[in-house]
Scaffold this motif. Structure first.
Motif, PDB file in Angstrom:
ATOM      1  N   LEU A   6      40.747  38.976  27.791  1.00  4.56           N
ATOM      2  CA  LEU A   6      40.332  37.913  28.714  1.00  4.56           C
ATOM      3  C   LEU A   6      40.831  36.554  28.230  1.00  4.56           C
ATOM      4  O   LEU A   6      41.289  35.726  29.034  1.00  4.56           O
ATOM      5  CB  LEU A   6      38.809  37.908  28.839  1.00  4.56           C
ATOM      6  N   GLN A   7      40.753  36.328  26.920  1.00  6.06           N
ATOM      7  CA  GLN A   7      41.221  35.055  26.362  1.00  6.06           C
ATOM      8  C   GLN A   7      42.702  34.855  26.641  1.00  6.06           C
ATOM      9  O   GLN A   7      43.120  33.788  27.118  1.00  6.06           O
ATOM     10  CB  GLN A   7      40.974  35.037  24.856  1.00  6.06           C
ATOM     11  N   ALA A   9      44.557  36.332  28.885  1.00  6.59           N
ATOM     12  CA  ALA A   9      44.820  36.286  30.322  1.00  6.59           C
ATOM     13  C   ALA A   9      44.532  34.899  30.893  1.00  6.59           C
ATOM     14  O   ALA A   9      45.342  34.344  31.649  1.00  6.59           O
ATOM     15  CB  ALA A   9      43.982  37.332  31.044  1.00  6.59           C
ATOM     16  N   LEU A  10      43.398  34.314  30.529  1.00  6.30           N
ATOM     17  CA  LEU A  10      43.022  33.013  31.085  1.00  6.30           C
ATOM     18  C   LEU A  10      43.920  31.897  30.571  1.00  6.30           C
ATOM     19  O   LEU A  10      44.333  31.011  31.331  1.00  6.30           O
ATOM     20  CB  LEU A  10      41.561  32.709  30.759  1.00  6.30           C
ATOM     21  N   THR A  11      44.234  31.920  29.265  1.00  8.74           N
ATOM     22  CA  THR A  11      45.100  30.871  28.724  1.00  8.74           C
ATOM     23  C   THR A  11      46.519  31.000  29.276  1.00  8.74           C
ATOM     24  O   THR A  11      47.163  29.985  29.585  1.00  8.74           O
ATOM     25  CB  THR A  11      45.118  30.915  27.190  1.00  8.74           C
ATOM     26  N   PHE A  13      47.282  32.291  32.159  1.00 12.76           N
ATOM     27  CA  PHE A  13      47.139  31.926  33.568  1.00 12.76           C
ATOM     28  C   PHE A  13      47.238  30.419  33.756  1.00 12.76           C
ATOM     29  O   PHE A  13      47.963  29.923  34.618  1.00 12.76           O
ATOM     30  CB  PHE A  13      45.787  32.459  34.066  1.00 12.76           C
ATOM     31  N   LEU A  14      46.512  29.667  32.902  1.00  5.01           N
ATOM     32  CA  LEU A  14      46.511  28.211  33.027  1.00  5.01           C
ATOM     33  C   LEU A  14      47.830  27.592  32.565  1.00  5.01           C
ATOM     34  O   LEU A  14      48.360  26.680  33.189  1.00  5.01           O
ATOM     35  CB  LEU A  14      45.335  27.624  32.233  1.00  5.01           C
ATOM     36  N   LEU A 373      37.577  32.121  22.481  1.00  4.68           N
ATOM     37  CA  LEU A 373      37.745  32.215  23.932  1.00  4.68           C
ATOM     38  C   LEU A 373      37.167  30.979  24.618  1.00  4.68           C
ATOM     39  O   LEU A 373      37.821  30.340  25.452  1.00  4.68           O
ATOM     40  CB  LEU A 373      37.058  33.480  24.453  1.00  4.68           C
ATOM     41  N   VAL A 377      39.719  28.203  26.368  1.00  4.82           N
ATOM     42  CA  VAL A 377      39.633  28.099  27.824  1.00  4.82           C
ATOM     43  C   VAL A 377      39.075  26.744  28.235  1.00  4.82           C
ATOM     44  O   VAL A 377      39.517  26.148  29.231  1.00  4.82           O
ATOM     45  CB  VAL A 377      38.789  29.255  28.399  1.00  4.82           C
ATOM     46  N   ALA A 381      41.155  24.246  30.531  1.00  5.76           N
ATOM     47  CA  ALA A 381      40.597  23.824  31.819  1.00  5.76           C
ATOM     48  C   ALA A 381      40.571  22.313  31.933  1.00  5.76           C
ATOM     49  O   ALA A 381      40.908  21.745  32.984  1.00  5.76           O
ATOM     50  CB  ALA A 381      39.189  24.398  31.986  1.00  5.76           C
TER      51      ALA A 381
END
Length: 449
Positions: A6-7, A9-11, A13-14, A373, A377, A381
């Motif tokens: 998840l970590q 994927a989100l980083t 993604f951004l 995480l 994130v 963000a």
């Protein structure tokens, strides 16, 4: 393991949202800067100069904040994915190092030359510096896709007795079929993102009543053309990705929503890796459908908008302008769905068929992974919000309040769209008048420096 995935994927993604804007705007800016330097119509030179400065501000803001997110992405390999670094670092560490050299040294250096060399360098040299920036931006993307291509389709390596990989065929790595077609697809999609951003922002100015219609008319037309061409090329290149997806059983089953094939893949991976949830998520079929619909819809909107170019009807059609404004997020949706398919569909492999995700993780506690995480994130963000707020403010201010390319006589608070855009002769004449006024005592009594 779920927290680590998840970590990343989100980083990713951004960070990726910054990258596609950079890749999309760079060629457009190179074109504008070239027109400003080489146009044979003197009346158009100030227009293209203002366009270059205005959209260059958006590029610089996005690039500066995107650099920070890129640094954090590389930190993760040493913090959360030491297993991947230990087992495969001798192969993809080379390409990551090349990306760092190209992006952080060459690209950043020449971008600095372009930012601070305005009115100081010869116009051709100043233009050349941004061509280097554009070339190195795409070279950086190439090295990243080569690195990712190895994770998708490992080639050009051999294994030692301890399971670590080492490079045996550099040519195979650099021409990996898991990298080059994806790079073409990404580059085209990024042009679509940049085009719709330019078109939507220009449409906003016409909806609000712009004080520089010539700049935003040309920007609107250029953005629509860039978005139309970029999305169309992305659609064409996307078909080549389907054959590559077919080589990865789990990804193919998830994308096509084949529950029976997914169950068979889960059973196969359970036998190989032990108990666990190893199949890619079923919602990838929704992401695939969303990507296709967003791409086709964006192309249709750009095509219809292009039909309004004749007799300048597009600037007068408020419905079309509103559609272009609200279409800005659409290419982002398509690009990010495509990235999710590419990465999530590789489950359960960090390096497809060679290194499982569970073996690529660092040997740390779940609490430590959760802490990193939340930290990463949160920072990402905040940077994303700052990026879009600054870009939105810069766009709203228009061409009357620009910080890029200011000269000594410019007023950054804005005195109309012409400040700082005169020819070199006009600036020299202004300097002579200023010096004359000073000698006559009409300005400050301070002695000249």
């Amino acid at each position: 393991m779920d927290l680590g995935r998840l970590q990343f994927a989100l980083t990713a993604f951004l960070h990726f949202s910054f990258v596609v804007v950079t890749l999309g705007l760079a060629p457009f800016l190179a074109y504008l800067n070239s027109r400003a330097v080489f146009t044979r119509k003197p009346a158009l030179r100030p227009v293209f100069d203002r366009m270059t400065r205005f959209w260059g501000q958006v590029y610089v803001i996005n690039y500066a904040l995107g650099i920070v997110t890129g640094l954090v992405m590389e930190f993760q390999f040493g913090l959360s994915w030491t297993g991947l670094s230990r087992l495969t670092g001798d192969v993809f560490g080379t390409t990551l190092a090349m990306e760092t050299i190209v992006a952080f040294f060459v690209e950043s250096t020449f971008l600095g030359v372009w930012i601070f060399g305005w009115h100081l360098l010869p116009r051709w040299a100043h233009l050349l510096s941004f061509y280097v920036v554009t070339a190195t931006a795409y070279a950086s993307a190439y090295w990243i896709m080569v690195t990712n291509g190895f994770l998708q389709n490992p080639v050009g390596f051999a294994k030692r007795d301890d399971g670590t990989m080492y490079l045996t065929d550099l040519s195979a790595l650099l021409t990996n079929e898991g990298a080059l077609p994806a790079l073409y697809h990404l580059a085209a999609a990024s042009l679509g993102v940049g085009g719709f951003l330019v078109a939507g922002a220009s449409a906003w100015h016409f909806l609000r009543g712009t004080d520089d219609p010539e700049v935003f008319r040309r920007s609107l037309h250029g953005g629509v053309a860039l978005g139309l061409g970029g999305v169309w090329l992305a659609v064409l290149n996307g078909f080549t990705q389907l054959s590559f997806i077919g080589d990865q059983e789990g990804k193919s089953a998830a994308v096509h929503g084949d529950a029976e094939a997914l169950a068979a893949y889960q059973a196969e991976m359970t036998e190989l890796l032990g108990p666990g949830d190893w199949a890619p998520p079923e919602w990838l079929s929704t992401a695939f459908m969303t990507m296709q619909m967003a791409g086709y819809l964006a192309w249709t909107i750009a095509f219809v908008a292009a039909c309004f170019f004749f007799r300048r009807r597009i600037e007068q059609n408020r419905t079309m302008l509103r559609i272009l404004l609200w279409t800005i997020p659409l290419p982002f949706v398509a690009v990010l769905c495509g990235w999710l398919i590419r990465e999530m569909g590789r489950q359960p492999w960090a390096v497809y068929g060679e290194v499982a995700v569970k073996d690529a993780l660092s040997d740390i506690s779940a609490g430590s992974m959760l802490l990193s995480l939340i930290a990463f994130v949160s920072v990402f963000a905040v940077l994303a919000v700052i990026d879009w707020v600054l870009i939105a403010r810069t766009v709203r201010r228009g061409t009357s309040r620009m910080f890029l390319g200011l000269t000594l006589g410019d007023n950054p608070e804005g005195n109309g769209p012409t400040g700082g855009d005169g020819s070199r002769a006009e600036r020299d004449e202004q300097g002579r008048r200023t010096a004359s006024d000073t000698d006559a005592g009409t300005l400050s009594p301070l002695p000249p420096l």
